[in-house]
Design an enzyme around this catalytic site. Structure first.
Site, mmCIF file in Angstrom:
data_model
loop_
_atom_site.group_PDB
_atom_site.id
_atom_site.type_symbol
_atom_site.label_atom_id
_atom_site.label_comp_id
_atom_site.label_asym_id
_atom_site.label_seq_id
_atom_site.Cartn_x
_atom_site.Cartn_y
_atom_site.Cartn_z
ATOM 1 N N ASP A 1 0.859 -1.181 0.000
ATOM 2 C CA ASP A 1 0.000 0.000 0.000
ATOM 3 C C ASP A 1 0.899 1.236 0.000
ATOM 4 O OD1 ASP A 1 -1.783 -2.094 0.579
ATOM 5 O OD2 ASP A 1 -3.081 -0.781 1.748
ATOM 6 N N LYS B 1 -6.993 3.401 -3.534
ATOM 7 C CA LYS B 1 -7.432 3.396 -2.140
ATOM 8 C C LYS B 1 -7.666 4.825 -1.673
ATOM 9 C CE LYS B 1 -5.416 2.170 2.379
ATOM 10 N NZ LYS B 1 -4.262 1.495 3.042
ATOM 11 N N LYS C 1 -10.262 0.184 -2.588
ATOM 12 C CA LYS C 1 -10.173 0.000 -1.143
ATOM 13 C C LYS C 1 -10.645 1.255 -0.441
ATOM 14 C CE LYS C 1 -6.924 -1.147 2.607
ATOM 15 N NZ LYS C 1 -5.566 -1.624 2.933
#
Length: 330
Positions: A167, A230, A266
Protein backbone atom coordinates in the site's frame (compact mmCIF):
# COMPACT_ATOMS: atom_id res chain seq x y z
CA UNK A 1 -26.77 -22.85 5.17
CA UNK A 2 -29.49 -20.28 4.51
CA UNK A 3 -29.93 -19.91 0.72
CA UNK A 4 -29.84 -16.11 0.90
CA UNK A 5 -26.58 -16.15 2.85
CA UNK A 6 -25.06 -18.74 0.52
CA UNK A 7 -25.95 -16.71 -2.57
CA UNK A 8 -24.76 -13.33 -1.29
CA UNK A 9 -21.53 -14.59 0.27
CA UNK A 10 -20.41 -16.63 -2.72
CA UNK A 11 -17.10 -15.35 -4.05
CA UNK A 12 -17.42 -14.96 -7.81
CA UNK A 13 -14.78 -16.83 -9.80
CA UNK A 14 -13.21 -14.13 -11.94
CA UNK A 15 -9.91 -13.62 -13.65
CA UNK A 16 -8.03 -10.55 -12.44
CA UNK A 17 -4.85 -9.90 -14.33
CA UNK A 18 -2.16 -7.47 -13.26
CA UNK A 19 -2.62 -3.93 -14.48
CA UNK A 20 0.27 -3.04 -16.77
CA UNK A 21 -1.04 0.49 -17.22
CA UNK A 22 -1.25 2.69 -20.28
CA UNK A 23 0.50 5.74 -21.63
CA UNK A 24 -0.31 9.07 -19.97
CA UNK A 25 -2.70 11.39 -21.82
CA UNK A 26 -2.30 14.67 -19.95
CA UNK A 27 -4.93 16.47 -22.01
CA UNK A 28 -7.48 13.78 -21.14
CA UNK A 29 -6.61 14.05 -17.44
CA UNK A 30 -7.05 17.83 -17.55
CA UNK A 31 -10.40 17.44 -19.29
CA UNK A 32 -11.92 15.39 -16.44
CA UNK A 33 -14.59 17.19 -14.40
CA UNK A 34 -16.82 16.08 -11.52
CA UNK A 35 -20.23 17.57 -10.78
CA UNK A 36 -20.11 17.61 -6.98
CA UNK A 37 -23.82 18.29 -6.42
CA UNK A 38 -24.81 15.33 -8.63
CA UNK A 39 -22.39 13.04 -6.83
CA UNK A 40 -23.68 14.09 -3.41
CA UNK A 41 -27.30 13.74 -4.51
CA UNK A 42 -26.66 10.20 -5.76
CA UNK A 43 -25.02 9.22 -2.46
CA UNK A 44 -27.68 10.81 -0.27
CA UNK A 45 -30.38 8.83 -2.08
CA UNK A 46 -28.56 5.54 -1.52
CA UNK A 47 -29.53 4.87 2.10
CA UNK A 48 -33.14 5.84 1.50
CA UNK A 49 -33.58 3.48 -1.43
CA UNK A 50 -31.54 0.51 -0.27
CA UNK A 51 -32.17 -1.17 3.08
CA UNK A 52 -31.52 -4.78 3.95
CA UNK A 53 -32.89 -6.68 6.92
CA UNK A 54 -32.63 -10.02 8.69
CA UNK A 55 -30.86 -12.78 6.72
CA UNK A 56 -30.05 -10.38 3.86
CA UNK A 57 -28.28 -8.05 6.29
CA UNK A 58 -26.38 -10.97 7.82
CA UNK A 59 -25.26 -12.08 4.36
CA UNK A 60 -23.98 -8.62 3.43
CA UNK A 61 -22.10 -8.37 6.73
CA UNK A 62 -20.42 -11.74 6.15
CA UNK A 63 -19.40 -10.51 2.70
CA UNK A 64 -17.97 -7.36 4.31
CA UNK A 65 -15.83 -9.46 6.66
CA UNK A 66 -14.30 -11.34 3.73
CA UNK A 67 -13.25 -7.99 2.22
CA UNK A 68 -11.58 -6.46 5.27
CA UNK A 69 -7.88 -5.63 5.31
CA UNK A 70 -7.52 -6.14 9.07
CA UNK A 71 -5.09 -3.41 10.02
CA UNK A 72 -2.80 -2.30 12.80
CA UNK A 73 -0.65 0.76 12.06
CA UNK A 74 0.25 2.19 15.44
CA UNK A 75 3.53 3.35 16.86
CA UNK A 76 3.14 0.89 19.74
CA UNK A 77 2.60 -2.19 17.56
CA UNK A 78 4.37 -5.27 18.88
CA UNK A 79 4.84 -8.80 17.51
CA UNK A 80 2.37 -10.07 20.12
CA UNK A 81 -0.31 -7.62 18.96
CA UNK A 82 0.23 -8.58 15.32
CA UNK A 83 -0.02 -12.29 16.15
CA UNK A 84 -3.30 -11.69 17.98
CA UNK A 85 -4.59 -9.72 15.00
CA UNK A 86 -3.62 -12.57 12.67
CA UNK A 87 -5.48 -15.02 14.90
CA UNK A 88 -8.57 -12.83 14.48
CA UNK A 89 -7.98 -12.73 10.71
CA UNK A 90 -8.07 -16.52 10.59
CA UNK A 91 -11.17 -16.75 12.81
CA UNK A 92 -12.97 -13.40 12.40
CA UNK A 93 -16.15 -14.48 14.22
CA UNK A 94 -16.47 -17.05 16.97
CA UNK A 95 -17.03 -20.69 16.06
CA UNK A 96 -20.19 -20.66 18.17
CA UNK A 97 -21.55 -17.76 16.11
CA UNK A 98 -20.57 -19.50 12.88
CA UNK A 99 -22.55 -22.57 13.95
CA UNK A 100 -25.61 -20.52 14.89
CA UNK A 101 -25.48 -18.77 11.50
CA UNK A 102 -24.94 -22.06 9.69
CA UNK A 103 -21.86 -20.76 7.86
CA UNK A 104 -19.13 -23.07 9.13
CA UNK A 105 -18.62 -24.38 5.60
CA UNK A 106 -17.72 -20.87 4.36
CA UNK A 107 -14.36 -21.05 6.18
CA UNK A 108 -14.73 -17.31 6.68
CA UNK A 109 -11.58 -15.20 6.84
CA UNK A 110 -10.61 -11.60 6.15
CA UNK A 111 -9.19 -10.31 2.86
CA UNK A 112 -5.70 -9.49 4.17
CA UNK A 113 -3.69 -8.30 7.16
CA UNK A 114 -2.05 -4.89 6.79
CA UNK A 115 1.00 -3.87 8.87
CA UNK A 116 4.15 -1.77 8.85
CA UNK A 117 7.27 -3.25 7.24
CA UNK A 118 8.78 -4.20 10.61
CA UNK A 119 5.85 -6.55 11.27
CA UNK A 120 5.74 -8.29 7.87
CA UNK A 121 7.80 -11.30 9.00
CA UNK A 122 5.68 -11.73 12.13
CA UNK A 123 2.43 -11.60 10.12
CA UNK A 124 3.74 -14.03 7.50
CA UNK A 125 4.71 -16.52 10.19
CA UNK A 126 1.35 -16.20 11.97
CA UNK A 127 -0.62 -16.63 8.72
CA UNK A 128 1.49 -19.44 7.24
CA UNK A 129 -0.61 -21.92 5.28
CA UNK A 130 -3.82 -19.85 5.42
CA UNK A 131 -3.55 -18.09 2.06
CA UNK A 132 -4.39 -14.77 3.73
CA UNK A 133 -2.23 -12.08 2.04
CA UNK A 134 0.05 -9.81 4.05
CA UNK A 135 0.01 -6.15 2.99
CA UNK A 136 2.69 -3.64 4.00
CA UNK A 137 2.28 0.13 3.98
CA UNK A 138 5.20 1.87 2.32
CA UNK A 139 6.69 5.01 0.68
CA UNK A 140 6.92 7.08 3.83
CA UNK A 141 3.42 6.21 5.04
CA UNK A 142 1.35 8.18 5.95
CA UNK A 143 2.72 11.55 4.74
CA UNK A 144 4.70 10.27 1.76
CA UNK A 145 7.37 12.96 2.18
CA UNK A 146 10.47 10.77 2.30
CA UNK A 147 13.06 11.05 -0.51
CA UNK A 148 11.91 9.17 -3.59
CA UNK A 149 14.86 6.74 -3.66
CA UNK A 150 14.14 5.77 -0.05
CA UNK A 151 10.47 5.17 -0.87
CA UNK A 152 11.46 2.79 -3.67
CA UNK A 153 13.92 1.01 -1.40
CA UNK A 154 11.22 0.64 1.25
CA UNK A 155 8.95 -1.08 -1.26
CA UNK A 156 11.75 -3.39 -2.38
CA UNK A 157 12.55 -4.33 1.22
CA UNK A 158 8.91 -5.23 1.98
CA UNK A 159 8.64 -7.31 -1.20
CA UNK A 160 11.89 -9.08 -0.31
CA UNK A 161 10.50 -9.76 3.16
CA UNK A 162 7.56 -11.56 1.53
CA UNK A 163 4.74 -9.02 1.49
CA UNK A 164 2.04 -9.99 -1.00
CA UNK A 165 0.64 -6.47 -1.36
CA UNK A 166 2.13 -3.00 -0.99
CA UNK A 167 0.00 0.00 0.00
CA UNK A 168 1.86 3.07 -1.27
CA UNK A 169 1.04 6.74 -0.66
CA UNK A 170 1.26 9.22 -3.49
CA UNK A 171 2.88 12.64 -3.21
CA UNK A 172 -0.13 14.89 -2.74
CA UNK A 173 1.78 17.92 -4.00
CA UNK A 174 1.79 16.49 -7.52
CA UNK A 175 -2.02 16.50 -7.50
CA UNK A 176 -2.34 19.92 -5.87
CA UNK A 177 0.13 21.36 -8.41
CA UNK A 178 -1.61 19.54 -11.29
CA UNK A 179 1.75 17.93 -12.11
CA UNK A 180 0.28 14.78 -13.63
CA UNK A 181 3.48 13.76 -15.39
CA UNK A 182 5.42 13.63 -12.12
CA UNK A 183 2.63 11.67 -10.42
CA UNK A 184 2.57 9.20 -13.32
CA UNK A 185 6.33 8.58 -13.25
CA UNK A 186 6.33 8.29 -9.46
CA UNK A 187 3.61 5.66 -9.63
CA UNK A 188 5.40 3.82 -12.45
CA UNK A 189 8.52 3.58 -10.27
CA UNK A 190 6.45 2.19 -7.40
CA UNK A 191 4.78 -0.32 -9.70
CA UNK A 192 8.14 -1.56 -10.97
CA UNK A 193 9.56 -1.83 -7.46
CA UNK A 194 6.58 -3.94 -6.36
CA UNK A 195 7.47 -6.70 -8.81
CA UNK A 196 5.22 -9.69 -8.10
CA UNK A 197 3.39 -7.91 -5.27
CA UNK A 198 0.13 -6.14 -5.99
CA UNK A 199 0.23 -2.39 -5.48
CA UNK A 200 -2.53 -0.35 -3.87
CA UNK A 201 -2.22 3.40 -4.46
CA UNK A 202 -3.41 5.51 -1.51
CA UNK A 203 -4.69 8.85 -2.81
CA UNK A 204 -5.26 10.50 0.60
CA UNK A 205 -8.45 11.95 -0.86
CA UNK A 206 -9.14 14.15 2.15
CA UNK A 207 -6.06 16.18 1.24
CA UNK A 208 -6.67 16.53 -2.52
CA UNK A 209 -9.06 19.48 -2.27
CA UNK A 210 -11.74 18.58 -4.85
CA UNK A 211 -13.57 15.60 -6.28
CA UNK A 212 -12.18 16.55 -9.69
CA UNK A 213 -8.67 16.07 -8.28
CA UNK A 214 -9.77 12.68 -6.90
CA UNK A 215 -10.93 11.61 -10.38
CA UNK A 216 -7.76 12.83 -12.05
CA UNK A 217 -5.45 11.22 -9.49
CA UNK A 218 -7.39 7.95 -9.80
CA UNK A 219 -6.90 7.90 -13.57
CA UNK A 220 -3.19 8.75 -13.40
CA UNK A 221 -2.48 6.02 -10.85
CA UNK A 222 -4.40 3.42 -12.85
CA UNK A 223 -2.66 4.46 -16.06
CA UNK A 224 0.67 4.06 -14.25
CA UNK A 225 -0.12 0.48 -13.19
CA UNK A 226 -1.92 0.54 -9.83
CA UNK A 227 -3.79 -2.72 -9.15
CA UNK A 228 -5.99 -1.02 -6.54
CA UNK A 229 -6.82 2.60 -5.79
CA UNK A 230 -7.43 3.40 -2.14
CA UNK A 231 -9.05 6.40 -0.46
CA UNK A 232 -6.95 7.18 2.57
CA UNK A 233 -4.20 6.32 4.99
CA UNK A 234 -6.69 6.54 7.84
CA UNK A 235 -4.52 9.26 9.37
CA UNK A 236 -6.10 12.27 7.58
CA UNK A 237 -8.82 14.41 9.14
CA UNK A 238 -11.21 13.28 6.36
CA UNK A 239 -10.99 9.72 5.13
CA UNK A 240 -13.33 7.49 3.09
CA UNK A 241 -16.70 8.99 2.13
CA UNK A 242 -19.44 7.82 -0.19
CA UNK A 243 -19.01 10.76 -2.63
CA UNK A 244 -15.29 10.07 -2.96
CA UNK A 245 -16.07 6.38 -3.38
CA UNK A 246 -18.55 7.08 -6.19
CA UNK A 247 -16.00 9.18 -8.07
CA UNK A 248 -13.32 6.51 -7.74
CA UNK A 249 -15.68 3.68 -8.70
CA UNK A 250 -16.73 5.49 -11.87
CA UNK A 251 -13.09 6.07 -12.76
CA UNK A 252 -12.53 2.32 -12.33
CA UNK A 253 -15.60 1.56 -14.47
CA UNK A 254 -14.40 3.81 -17.30
CA UNK A 255 -10.84 2.49 -17.12
CA UNK A 256 -12.20 -1.06 -17.42
CA UNK A 257 -14.27 -0.05 -20.46
CA UNK A 258 -11.14 1.43 -22.05
CA UNK A 259 -8.55 -1.23 -21.21
CA UNK A 260 -10.38 -4.39 -20.11
CA UNK A 261 -8.44 -4.32 -16.81
CA UNK A 262 -10.39 -4.64 -13.57
CA UNK A 263 -8.90 -2.33 -10.95
CA UNK A 264 -9.64 -2.92 -7.28
CA UNK A 265 -10.99 -0.35 -4.84
CA UNK A 266 -10.17 0.00 -1.14
CA UNK A 267 -12.20 2.20 1.20
CA UNK A 268 -10.05 3.06 4.20
CA UNK A 269 -10.38 5.24 7.26
CA UNK A 270 -13.44 6.16 9.28
CA UNK A 271 -15.54 3.09 8.42
CA UNK A 272 -16.29 1.54 11.81
CA UNK A 273 -20.03 0.77 11.71
CA UNK A 274 -21.56 -2.33 10.17
CA UNK A 275 -24.41 -0.38 8.57
CA UNK A 276 -21.89 1.86 6.77
CA UNK A 277 -20.10 -1.16 5.30
CA UNK A 278 -23.35 -2.26 3.68
CA UNK A 279 -23.78 1.15 2.03
CA UNK A 280 -20.32 0.85 0.47
CA UNK A 281 -21.00 -2.68 -0.76
CA UNK A 282 -24.34 -1.70 -2.31
CA UNK A 283 -22.78 1.29 -4.06
CA UNK A 284 -20.02 -0.98 -5.39
CA UNK A 285 -22.57 -3.52 -6.67
CA UNK A 286 -24.68 -0.85 -8.38
CA UNK A 287 -21.75 0.91 -10.03
CA UNK A 288 -19.44 -1.98 -10.95
CA UNK A 289 -21.50 -5.17 -10.72
CA UNK A 290 -21.21 -8.46 -8.87
CA UNK A 291 -17.69 -9.17 -10.20
CA UNK A 292 -16.28 -6.53 -7.85
CA UNK A 293 -17.95 -8.07 -4.77
CA UNK A 294 -14.82 -10.06 -4.02
CA UNK A 295 -11.70 -9.49 -1.89
CA UNK A 296 -9.79 -9.73 -5.17
CA UNK A 297 -11.27 -6.36 -6.17
CA UNK A 298 -12.68 -4.72 -3.06
CA UNK A 299 -11.35 -4.13 0.45
CA UNK A 300 -12.17 -2.20 3.59
CA UNK A 301 -9.12 -0.84 5.38
CA UNK A 302 -10.37 -1.22 8.93
CA UNK A 303 -9.95 -2.68 12.38
CA UNK A 304 -12.86 -1.68 14.64
CA UNK A 305 -15.34 -2.40 11.81
CA UNK A 306 -14.98 -6.15 12.38
CA UNK A 307 -15.97 -5.84 16.04
CA UNK A 308 -19.18 -3.99 15.21
CA UNK A 309 -20.07 -6.47 12.46
CA UNK A 310 -19.63 -9.34 14.92
CA UNK A 311 -21.96 -7.59 17.39
CA UNK A 312 -24.61 -7.13 14.69
CA UNK A 313 -24.39 -10.79 13.66
CA UNK A 314 -24.76 -11.86 17.27
CA UNK A 315 -27.85 -9.67 17.55
CA UNK A 316 -29.26 -11.37 14.46
CA UNK A 317 -29.03 -14.84 15.99
CA UNK A 318 -29.78 -14.01 19.66
CA UNK A 319 -31.91 -10.84 19.56
CA UNK A 320 -29.55 -9.11 21.98
CA UNK A 321 -26.47 -6.92 21.58
CA UNK A 322 -23.31 -8.04 23.30
CA UNK A 323 -20.81 -5.64 24.82
CA UNK A 324 -17.99 -4.55 22.55
CA UNK A 325 -15.28 -5.92 24.86
CA UNK A 326 -16.42 -9.43 23.91
CA UNK A 327 -15.19 -8.80 20.35
CA UNK A 328 -11.68 -7.50 20.89
CA UNK A 329 -9.39 -7.59 17.86
CA UNK A 330 -5.90 -7.55 19.35
Amino acid sequence: MNNVIAELTEDKVISVRRNNGTSLDVEFIRSLRVNRSSVERRCMALSGRRTVKKEHQAAWLLKAISCIDLTTLSGDDTPARVRRLCAKAKQPISRELEEKLGVTSLKLRVGAVCVYHEMVATALDALKGTGIPVAAVSTGFPAGLSPHRLKVMEIEDSVAAGADEIDIVISRRHVLNADWTSLYHEMRDYREACGRAHVKAILATGELGTLTNVARASWVCMAAGADFIKTSTGKESVNATLPVTLVMLRAIRDYYALTGNRIGYKAAGGISKAKDSISYLILLKEELGDEWLSPKLFRFGASSLLGDIERQLEHYVTGAYSSSNRHALA
